[in-house]
Design a protein around this motif. Structure first.
Motif, short mmCIF file in Angstrom:
data_model
loop_
_atom_site.label_atom_id
_atom_site.label_comp_id
_atom_site.label_asym_id
_atom_site.label_seq_id
_atom_site.Cartn_x
_atom_site.Cartn_y
_atom_site.Cartn_z
N THR A 348 0.84 -1.19 0.00
CA THR A 348 0.00 0.00 0.00
C THR A 348 0.88 1.25 0.00
O THR A 348 1.89 1.31 0.71
CB THR A 348 -0.94 0.02 1.21
N ILE A 349 0.50 2.23 -0.80
CA ILE A 349 1.24 3.48 -0.92
C ILE A 349 0.28 4.63 -0.64
O ILE A 349 -0.63 4.89 -1.45
CB ILE A 349 1.86 3.63 -2.33
N PRO A 350 0.43 5.33 0.48
CA PRO A 350 -0.47 6.45 0.79
C PRO A 350 -0.19 7.64 -0.14
O PRO A 350 0.95 8.05 -0.32
CB PRO A 350 -0.13 6.80 2.24
N LEU A 351 -1.26 8.18 -0.74
CA LEU A 351 -1.15 9.31 -1.64
C LEU A 351 -2.12 10.41 -1.20
O LEU A 351 -2.93 10.21 -0.28
CB LEU A 351 -1.46 8.88 -3.08
N HIS A 352 -2.04 11.55 -1.86
CA HIS A 352 -2.86 12.70 -1.48
C HIS A 352 -3.37 13.40 -2.75
O HIS A 352 -2.68 13.42 -3.77
CB HIS A 352 -2.04 13.69 -0.63
N LEU A 353 -4.56 13.98 -2.64
CA LEU A 353 -5.16 14.69 -3.76
C LEU A 353 -4.99 16.19 -3.59
O LEU A 353 -5.09 16.71 -2.47
CB LEU A 353 -6.65 14.35 -3.87
N ARG A 354 -4.79 16.88 -4.69
CA ARG A 354 -4.79 18.33 -4.67
C ARG A 354 -6.22 18.84 -4.87
O ARG A 354 -7.08 18.14 -5.39
CB ARG A 354 -3.89 18.89 -5.78
N TYR A 355 -6.44 20.10 -4.46
CA TYR A 355 -7.73 20.71 -4.70
C TYR A 355 -7.88 20.97 -6.21
O TYR A 355 -7.01 21.57 -6.83
CB TYR A 355 -7.86 22.00 -3.91
N LEU A 356 -8.99 20.51 -6.78
CA LEU A 356 -9.29 20.71 -8.19
C LEU A 356 -10.35 21.80 -8.35
O LEU A 356 -10.97 22.24 -7.37
CB LEU A 356 -9.78 19.41 -8.83
N HIS A 357 -10.57 22.23 -9.57
CA HIS A 357 -11.56 23.26 -9.84
C HIS A 357 -12.96 22.77 -9.44
O HIS A 357 -13.26 21.58 -9.53
CB HIS A 357 -11.55 23.63 -11.32
N PRO A 358 -13.82 23.67 -8.98
CA PRO A 358 -15.18 23.28 -8.59
C PRO A 358 -15.96 22.70 -9.76
O PRO A 358 -15.61 22.88 -10.93
CB PRO A 358 -15.79 24.61 -8.12
N SER A 359 -17.04 21.98 -9.43
CA SER A 359 -17.93 21.43 -10.45
C SER A 359 -19.36 21.48 -9.93
O SER A 359 -19.60 21.66 -8.73
CB SER A 359 -17.54 19.98 -10.78
N GLU A 360 -20.33 21.32 -10.82
CA GLU A 360 -21.73 21.37 -10.42
C GLU A 360 -22.13 20.18 -9.57
O GLU A 360 -23.00 20.27 -8.72
CB GLU A 360 -22.62 21.46 -11.66
N SER A 361 -21.48 19.04 -9.80
CA SER A 361 -21.84 17.82 -9.06
C SER A 361 -21.11 17.71 -7.72
O SER A 361 -21.52 16.94 -6.86
CB SER A 361 -21.52 16.59 -9.90
#
Length: 487
Positions: A348-361
Motif C-alpha cells: 500500500t502506498i499512501p497518496l494525497h489529492l490536490r484541490y481541483l476546480h469546482p464542479s456542479e456535481s
C-alpha cells in the motif's frame, strides 16, 4: 528511409516454411502468429520542415507511448512503461525553452496537451491525431498502402520516437503484441536501388545458455539483454479502496508467483520495485515515504523510496502546479519465504489529492495510470552488457539503475481480465450549484469572509488587551517607584 520489420514467432505456435516465401523482389508473409515490431528511420531531408526545424535545435528527444489496454510482452520486447504519453527532451543550447517542441507535440498528438517542461507526461488514450498527421505529411494522395500503415498505429501497443544530434536521424518504432485475425499476412516488396531500404527478421525464442542472454531462432544468435520476461503467472493488480476521499491509498496486489526470485545469476542481488507516474492532481509525501521508520514501512510492505522527480509541493492546489506531475521509484518489501507467504501480497502506498476546480456535481473524475512493477537484479562484474538491437532505453526509470542491472517485468492483470490499465477516481471538489445543501459555493465564500473577519477582529482585540495591560503595569510600576523614593 530505412525500414526494419521484426516478427517473433510464439514458442507454442508451429511454423511452416510456406508461411514465408522469398522471391527475387518480395517477401510474402502468410498467417504468421506472433509479435511484431516495425521501425522506420528518417534523415533530415525526408522530414517535413516543421519537424526538422524543431529537431535541429534539440540535443535529444525521446517520446514513449503505451496503450491503456493490457498487452503481452515477451523476449526480446520485454520492457514496459505506464500507459500514456511520456516525453524526455534535452535542448540543443541554453537558450532553448522547448516551446517549439510543445507546439509540434500539440499538432502531432493532441491540441489539449499542456506541455511546459522538458520532461512531460499526459494521458493519451488514442493515437488518432498521429495517424492523421502521418497520412497528411508522409503519404501521397493515392498511396493507399501508406494510409493503411498509418492507420495500423491505432492497434499498436506501444510507439517510440527517438532523435539525437549525433546521428541526425529520427527513428519511429511501433510494437504489436498480437497478430490480427488469422495472423500477419502481407507482401513486403523490394524497393528500387538507391531508394528505401527494408530489413525483415523472422525470429523465434529459444532457451538461453546464460541468464543475461536471449537466444533467437532460426539464425541461432544470442545477445545480452537488460530486459527479460517472467512467467505468465507473475502478475500484479492495482486498486484504490473506496471511499478514496482526499487521501487515497494505492494498493498493489501480487500472487505468490510474483514474489519468487527471478532467474538471475545466483550471485546477483534482486529487489522488487514499482515506478509510479502520477499526474499533477495526485502526489506522494516525500517526507512520509522516505522515512526509515520500520513500523511505517512494515505496515505498508515498503522497503524504501529510491527516487522522486517532478512536482512535490504539499500545499499547492492543482491550478497552481506548474509541472505535469511526478515520478516515484519505490523498493517494495517481499516475504522472506515466498512459498509460505499469503495467497495475495498487498503493498500500500499512501497518496494525497490536490484541490481541483469546482464542479456542479461536487466531484471530478481523474485518471491514474497503472505503475509498472519489476524486479531489478545487479549483474556480476563479468557480465557482458553489449548492444542489444531490441532493448528500449530512455524509459524514465531504467536510467535510475546501474548499466549492468537486469530487469524482470511483472504482467499487469486487471481483475476482470478486460479492464484498462488506468484507474478512474471520483475526486471531491467544491459544488457550484446553489439550489440546496449547506455547503453551497456562495455560502462558503461568505462564511469564509465572515470567519476571517471575525478572526482578525479577535486578534486585534487580544492585541489591544495586551497593550492596555502592559500600559497599566507600566503606570503601576512608575507609581510604586515614586512612592519608594518619597519614603
Amino acid at each position: 528511409m530505412r525500414r526494419r520489420i521484426t516478427f517473433v514467432q510464439r514458442p507454442e505456435t508451429p511454423f511452416d516454411f510456406d508461411q514465408a516465401v522469398l522471391t527475387s523482389d518480395a517477401l510474402s508473409i502468410n498467417h504468421l502468429d506472433g509479435a511484431r515490431e516495425e521501425r522506420a528511420t528518417f534523415g533530415f531531408d525526408e522530414l517535413p520542415s516543421e519537424i526538422w526545424q524543431v529537431l535541429k535545435s534539440s540535443h535529444e528527444l525521446h517520446i514513449r507511448w503505451a496503450t491503456e489496454r493490457p498487452y503481452e510482452i515477451g523476449a526480446p520486447f520485454s520492457s514496459r512503461i505506464s500507459p500514456g504519453l511520456h516525453v524526455y527532451y534535452t535542448p540543443g543550447g541554453p537558450g532553448e525553452t522547448g516551446k517549439g517542441l510543445c507546439s509540434l507535440l500539440k499538432k502531432v498528438f493532441d491540441e489539449s496537451l499542456e506541455c511546459d517542461s522538458l520532461r512531460y507526461y499526459s494521458r493519451l488514450p488514442s493515437l488518432q491525431n498521429l495517424a492523421t498527421f502521418i497520412q497528411h505529411k508522409f503519404c501521397g494522395r493515392s498511396d493507399e498502402k501508406c494510409f493503411r500503415y498509418a492507420e495500423s498505429i491505432h492497434s499498436a501497443d506501444s510507439v517510440d520516437v527517438n532523435y539525437d544530434s549525433i546521428s541526425h536521424a529520427l527513428t519511429v518504432s511501433g510494437y504489436w503484441s498480437q497478430s490480427p485475425g488469422q495472423g500477419w499476412t502481407e507482401q513486403i516488396k523490394k524497393h528500387a536501388a538507391g531508394t528505401h531500404q527494408v530489413e525483415v527478421g523472422l525470429l523465434g525464442v529459444e532457451s538461453a545458455v546464460e541468464p543475461e542472454e536471449l537466444k533467437m531462432e532460426p539464425t541461432l544468435f544470442s545477445f545480452p539483454s537488460r530486459h527479460h520476461p517472467l512467467p505468465d503467472d507473475a502478475t500484479y493488480a492495482i486498486s484504490f479502496p473506496r471511499p478514496t476521499g482526499l487521501h487515497p491509498t494505492l494498493t498493489i496486489s501480487m500472487p505468490r508467483a510474483s514474489l519468487k526470485r527471478p532467474p538471475a545469476p545466483p550471485d546477483a542481488t534482486c529487489a522488487l520495485h514499482t515506478y509510479l507516474t502520477l499526474p499533477s492532481w495526485i502526489f506522494g509525501d516525500k517526507y512520509q515515504l522516505s522515512t526509515t521508520d520500520p513500523l511505517f514501512l512494515k505496515s505498508h510492505n515498503l522497503a524504501a523510496l529510491r527516487a522522486v522527480a517532478g512536482e512535490t509541493d504539499l500545499e499547492a492546489p492543482d491550478w497552481f502546479v506548474s509541472r505535469w506531475g511526478s515520478n516515484w521509484l519505490l523498493e517494495l518489501a517481499t516475504p522472506l519465504h515466498p512459498d509460505n507467504s499469503p495467497e495475495e501480497w498487498n503493498v500500500t502506498i499512501p497518496l494525497h489529492l490536490r484541490y481541483l476546480h469546482p464542479s456542479e456535481s461536487g466531484y471530478r473524475s481523474a485518471a491514474v495510470p497503472w505503475p509498472i512493477v519489476f524486479w531489478a537484479c545487479t549483474a556480476e562484474d563479468g557480465t557482458k552488457m553489449g548492444i542489444n538491437p531490441f532493448d528500449r532505453v530512455n524509459l524514465g526509470w531504467e536510467g535510475l539503475f546501474g548499466p549492468r542491472t537486469m530487469f524482470y517485468q511483472l504482467h499487469p492483470s486487471p481483475p476482470d481480465g478486460k479492464g484498462q490499465l488506468v484507474e478512474e477516481l471520483e475526486v471531491p471538489v467544491l459544488r457550484l450549484r446553489d439550489d440546496g445543501g449547506f455547503f453551497r459555493s456562495r455560502a462558503i465564500e461568505l462564511g469564509t469572509v465572515v470567519v476571517v473577519g471575525l478572526g482578525l477582529l479577535w486578534v486585534l482585540w487580544k492585541l489591544g488587551l495586551v497593550a492596555r495591560t502592559a500600559r497599566a503595569r507600566t503606570r503601576t510600576q512608575k507609581k510604586e517607584n515614586k512612592q519608594g523614593k518619597a519614603e
